[in-house]
Structure formats: structure tokens, C-alpha cells
Motif scaffolding. Structure first.
Motif, PDB file in Angstrom:
ATOM      1  N   LYS A 198      68.781 -43.978  27.482  1.00  0.00           N
ATOM      2  CA  LYS A 198      70.294 -43.627  27.346  1.00  0.00           C
ATOM      3  C   LYS A 198      70.985 -44.534  28.068  1.00  0.00           C
ATOM      4  CE  LYS A 198      70.297 -38.656  27.168  1.00  0.00           C
ATOM      5  NZ  LYS A 198      71.282 -37.495  27.238  1.00  0.00           N
ATOM      6  N   ARG A 199      70.509 -45.237  29.270  1.00  0.00           N
ATOM      7  CA  ARG A 199      70.891 -46.208  29.872  1.00  0.00           C
ATOM      8  C   ARG A 199      71.309 -47.617  28.720  1.00  0.00           C
ATOM      9  NH1 ARG A 199      69.141 -49.271  35.578  1.00  0.00           N
ATOM     10  NH2 ARG A 199      70.742 -50.682  35.622  1.00  0.00           N
ATOM     11  N   SER A 200      70.092 -47.991  28.268  1.00  0.00           N
ATOM     12  CA  SER A 200      70.216 -48.858  27.365  1.00  0.00           C
ATOM     13  C   SER A 200      71.413 -48.909  26.211  1.00  0.00           C
ATOM     14  CB  SER A 200      68.829 -49.314  26.788  1.00  0.00           C
ATOM     15  OG  SER A 200      68.571 -48.164  25.822  1.00  0.00           O
ATOM     16  N   GLN A 201      71.494 -47.441  25.756  1.00  0.00           N
ATOM     17  CA  GLN A 201      72.432 -47.209  24.790  1.00  0.00           C
ATOM     18  C   GLN A 201      73.796 -47.100  25.493  1.00  0.00           C
ATOM     19  OE1 GLN A 201      71.582 -43.215  23.405  1.00  0.00           O
ATOM     20  NE2 GLN A 201      70.373 -43.797  21.769  1.00  0.00           N
ATOM     21  N   PHE A 202      74.089 -46.937  26.767  1.00  0.00           N
ATOM     22  CA  PHE A 202      75.390 -47.139  27.382  1.00  0.00           C
ATOM     23  C   PHE A 202      75.628 -48.288  27.761  1.00  0.00           C
ATOM     24  CE2 PHE A 202      77.944 -47.240  31.289  1.00  0.00           C
ATOM     25  CZ  PHE A 202      78.759 -46.380  31.073  1.00  0.00           C
ATOM     26  N   LEU A 203      75.020 -49.406  27.738  1.00  0.00           N
ATOM     27  CA  LEU A 203      75.140 -50.768  28.067  1.00  0.00           C
ATOM     28  C   LEU A 203      74.989 -51.693  26.935  1.00  0.00           C
ATOM     29  CD1 LEU A 203      73.310 -50.987  31.630  1.00  0.00           C
ATOM     30  CD2 LEU A 203      75.813 -50.813  31.276  1.00  0.00           C
TER      31      LEU A 203
ATOM     32  N   VAL B 261      79.310 -51.146  22.994  1.00  0.00           N
ATOM     33  CA  VAL B 261      80.067 -50.411  24.192  1.00  0.00           C
ATOM     34  C   VAL B 261      80.617 -51.316  24.976  1.00  0.00           C
ATOM     35  CG1 VAL B 261      79.947 -48.698  26.206  1.00  0.00           C
ATOM     36  CG2 VAL B 261      78.478 -48.430  23.951  1.00  0.00           C
ATOM     37  N   ILE B 262      80.224 -52.533  25.315  1.00  0.00           N
ATOM     38  CA  ILE B 262      80.833 -53.633  26.272  1.00  0.00           C
ATOM     39  C   ILE B 262      81.996 -53.992  25.396  1.00  0.00           C
ATOM     40  CG2 ILE B 262      80.549 -55.549  27.287  1.00  0.00           C
ATOM     41  CD1 ILE B 262      77.662 -54.769  27.952  1.00  0.00           C
ATOM     42  N   ILE B 263      81.811 -54.289  24.177  1.00  0.00           N
ATOM     43  CA  ILE B 263      83.024 -54.979  23.210  1.00  0.00           C
ATOM     44  C   ILE B 263      84.165 -53.857  23.189  1.00  0.00           C
ATOM     45  CG2 ILE B 263      83.711 -55.608  20.907  1.00  0.00           C
ATOM     46  CD1 ILE B 263      80.789 -57.006  20.853  1.00  0.00           C
ATOM     47  N   PHE B 264      83.767 -52.837  23.020  1.00  0.00           N
ATOM     48  CA  PHE B 264      84.806 -51.495  22.727  1.00  0.00           C
ATOM     49  C   PHE B 264      85.579 -51.236  24.230  1.00  0.00           C
ATOM     50  CE2 PHE B 264      85.934 -47.153  23.429  1.00  0.00           C
ATOM     51  CZ  PHE B 264      86.785 -46.843  22.462  1.00  0.00           C
ATOM     52  N   PHE B 265      85.026 -51.428  25.150  1.00  0.00           N
ATOM     53  CA  PHE B 265      85.751 -51.153  26.470  1.00  0.00           C
ATOM     54  C   PHE B 265      86.512 -52.428  26.705  1.00  0.00           C
ATOM     55  CE2 PHE B 265      83.003 -47.364  27.288  1.00  0.00           C
ATOM     56  CZ  PHE B 265      83.928 -46.624  27.335  1.00  0.00           C
TER      57      PHE B 265
ATOM     58  N   THR C 235      90.778 -52.446  27.152  1.00  0.00           N
ATOM     59  CA  THR C 235      91.316 -53.036  28.370  1.00  0.00           C
ATOM     60  C   THR C 235      92.345 -54.279  28.048  1.00  0.00           C
ATOM     61  OG1 THR C 235      89.251 -52.467  29.591  1.00  0.00           O
ATOM     62  CG2 THR C 235      91.066 -54.309  30.586  1.00  0.00           C
ATOM     63  N   ILE C 236      91.829 -55.130  27.165  1.00  0.00           N
ATOM     64  CA  ILE C 236      93.043 -56.072  26.611  1.00  0.00           C
ATOM     65  C   ILE C 236      94.091 -55.456  25.980  1.00  0.00           C
ATOM     66  CG2 ILE C 236      93.075 -57.941  25.157  1.00  0.00           C
ATOM     67  CD1 ILE C 236      90.267 -58.740  25.593  1.00  0.00           C
ATOM     68  N   LEU C 237      93.742 -54.510  25.261  1.00  0.00           N
ATOM     69  CA  LEU C 237      95.005 -53.932  24.521  1.00  0.00           C
ATOM     70  C   LEU C 237      95.902 -53.417  25.233  1.00  0.00           C
ATOM     71  CD1 LEU C 237      93.168 -52.776  21.031  1.00  0.00           C
ATOM     72  CD2 LEU C 237      94.960 -54.598  21.426  1.00  0.00           C
ATOM     73  N   PHE C 238      95.343 -52.531  26.329  1.00  0.00           N
ATOM     74  CA  PHE C 238      96.194 -51.885  27.415  1.00  0.00           C
ATOM     75  C   PHE C 238      96.960 -52.531  28.206  1.00  0.00           C
ATOM     76  CE2 PHE C 238      96.608 -50.458  31.937  1.00  0.00           C
ATOM     77  CZ  PHE C 238      97.315 -49.553  31.589  1.00  0.00           C
ATOM     78  N   LEU C 239      96.343 -53.762  28.784  1.00  0.00           N
ATOM     79  CA  LEU C 239      97.232 -55.033  29.567  1.00  0.00           C
ATOM     80  C   LEU C 239      98.187 -55.509  28.707  1.00  0.00           C
ATOM     81  CD1 LEU C 239      94.181 -56.765  31.222  1.00  0.00           C
ATOM     82  CD2 LEU C 239      95.969 -55.157  32.213  1.00  0.00           C
ATOM     83  N   ILE C 240      98.132 -55.711  27.205  1.00  0.00           N
ATOM     84  CA  ILE C 240      99.015 -56.538  26.437  1.00  0.00           C
ATOM     85  C   ILE C 240     100.349 -55.266  26.062  1.00  0.00           C
ATOM     86  CG2 ILE C 240      99.659 -57.082  23.886  1.00  0.00           C
ATOM     87  CD1 ILE C 240      96.851 -58.248  24.008  1.00  0.00           C
ATOM     88  N   SER C 241      99.917 -54.275  26.279  1.00  0.00           N
ATOM     89  CA  SER C 241     100.888 -52.944  25.870  1.00  0.00           C
ATOM     90  C   SER C 241     101.632 -52.942  27.058  1.00  0.00           C
ATOM     91  CB  SER C 241     100.238 -51.672  25.748  1.00  0.00           C
ATOM     92  OG  SER C 241     101.206 -50.528  25.714  1.00  0.00           O
ATOM     93  N   GLN C 242     101.203 -53.014  28.280  1.00  0.00           N
ATOM     94  CA  GLN C 242     101.844 -53.023  29.641  1.00  0.00           C
ATOM     95  C   GLN C 242     102.955 -54.201  29.942  1.00  0.00           C
ATOM     96  OE1 GLN C 242     102.062 -50.277  31.581  1.00  0.00           O
ATOM     97  NE2 GLN C 242     101.020 -49.226  30.009  1.00  0.00           N
ATOM     98  N   LEU C 243     102.426 -55.420  29.592  1.00  0.00           N
ATOM     99  CA  LEU C 243     102.992 -56.735  29.385  1.00  0.00           C
ATOM    100  C   LEU C 243     104.236 -56.659  28.403  1.00  0.00           C
ATOM    101  CD1 LEU C 243     103.404 -59.663  30.332  1.00  0.00           C
ATOM    102  CD2 LEU C 243     101.987 -60.382  28.627  1.00  0.00           C
ATOM    103  N   TYR C 244     103.911 -55.953  27.341  1.00  0.00           N
ATOM    104  CA  TYR C 244     105.115 -56.022  26.428  1.00  0.00           C
ATOM    105  C   TYR C 244     106.311 -55.029  26.854  1.00  0.00           C
ATOM    106  CZ  TYR C 244     107.509 -54.398  21.901  1.00  0.00           C
ATOM    107  OH  TYR C 244     108.622 -54.389  21.126  1.00  0.00           O
ATOM    108  N   SER C 245     105.806 -53.689  27.514  1.00  0.00           N
ATOM    109  CA  SER C 245     106.855 -52.943  28.109  1.00  0.00           C
ATOM    110  C   SER C 245     107.880 -53.730  29.381  1.00  0.00           C
ATOM    111  CB  SER C 245     106.274 -51.857  28.670  1.00  0.00           C
ATOM    112  OG  SER C 245     105.654 -50.948  27.880  1.00  0.00           O
ATOM    113  N   VAL C 246     107.095 -54.631  30.223  1.00  0.00           N
ATOM    114  CA  VAL C 246     107.653 -55.316  31.134  1.00  0.00           C
ATOM    115  C   VAL C 246     108.514 -56.565  30.460  1.00  0.00           C
ATOM    116  CG1 VAL C 246     107.150 -56.861  33.054  1.00  0.00           C
ATOM    117  CG2 VAL C 246     105.881 -54.789  32.946  1.00  0.00           C
TER     118      VAL C 246
END
Length: 68
Positions: free
Chosen positions: A5-10, A14-18, A22-33
Motif C-alpha cells: 500500500k505504501r508503494s502504491q501511495f508513493l 500519484v505524485i504527478i497527480f498531486f 497544486t500547480i493548477l490551484f496556484l494558477i487559479s489563485q493567481l488569476y483571481s488576484v
């Protein structure tokens, strides 16, 4: 079993997805500002700024609990 399970989590996917989330969230917040900055620069009205911010936030308040 725990190691499996640990190897599946890491896994790389999964790392690329998260990382992408994160990148899309930061871009969205920057766009709002940047939108707020553009409105303040163009109109110079605090009333217009507050109404636009309200129009941006109110749908999020109602949609995020249902969509999430």
C-alpha cells in the motif's frame, strides 16, 4: 501488505497527480488576484471591486460543498 500500500501511495502517477493539482490551484489563485488588480486599476472604485468579489465568491460558497 503495508509495504504494498505504501508503494502504491508513493507511485509516480500519484505524485504527478498531486503536483498537477497544486500547480493548477496556484494558477487559479493567481488569476483571481490579477483580476482584482485589473479591476482596481481600471475602475478605481471600491464598490465595483467589492461587487465583483462578491459575485466571484458566492457561487463558490454554494457549489463547492455539493461538488466536492
Amino acid at each position: 501488505m503495508f509495504e504494498k500500500k505504501r508503494s502504491q501511495f508513493l507511485s509516480v502517477n500519484v505524485i504527478i497527480f498531486f503536483s498537477g493539482c497544486t500547480i493548477l490551484f496556484l494558477i487559479s489563485q493567481l488569476y483571481s488576484v490579477l483580476q482584482v488588480s485589473l479591476i482596481m486599476k481600471g475602475a478605481g472604485s471600491v464598490l465595483l471591486l467589492s461587487s465583483v468579489m462578491t459575485a466571484m465568491v458566492v457561487p463558490r460558497i454554494f457549489l463547492l460543498p455539493v461538488a466536492g
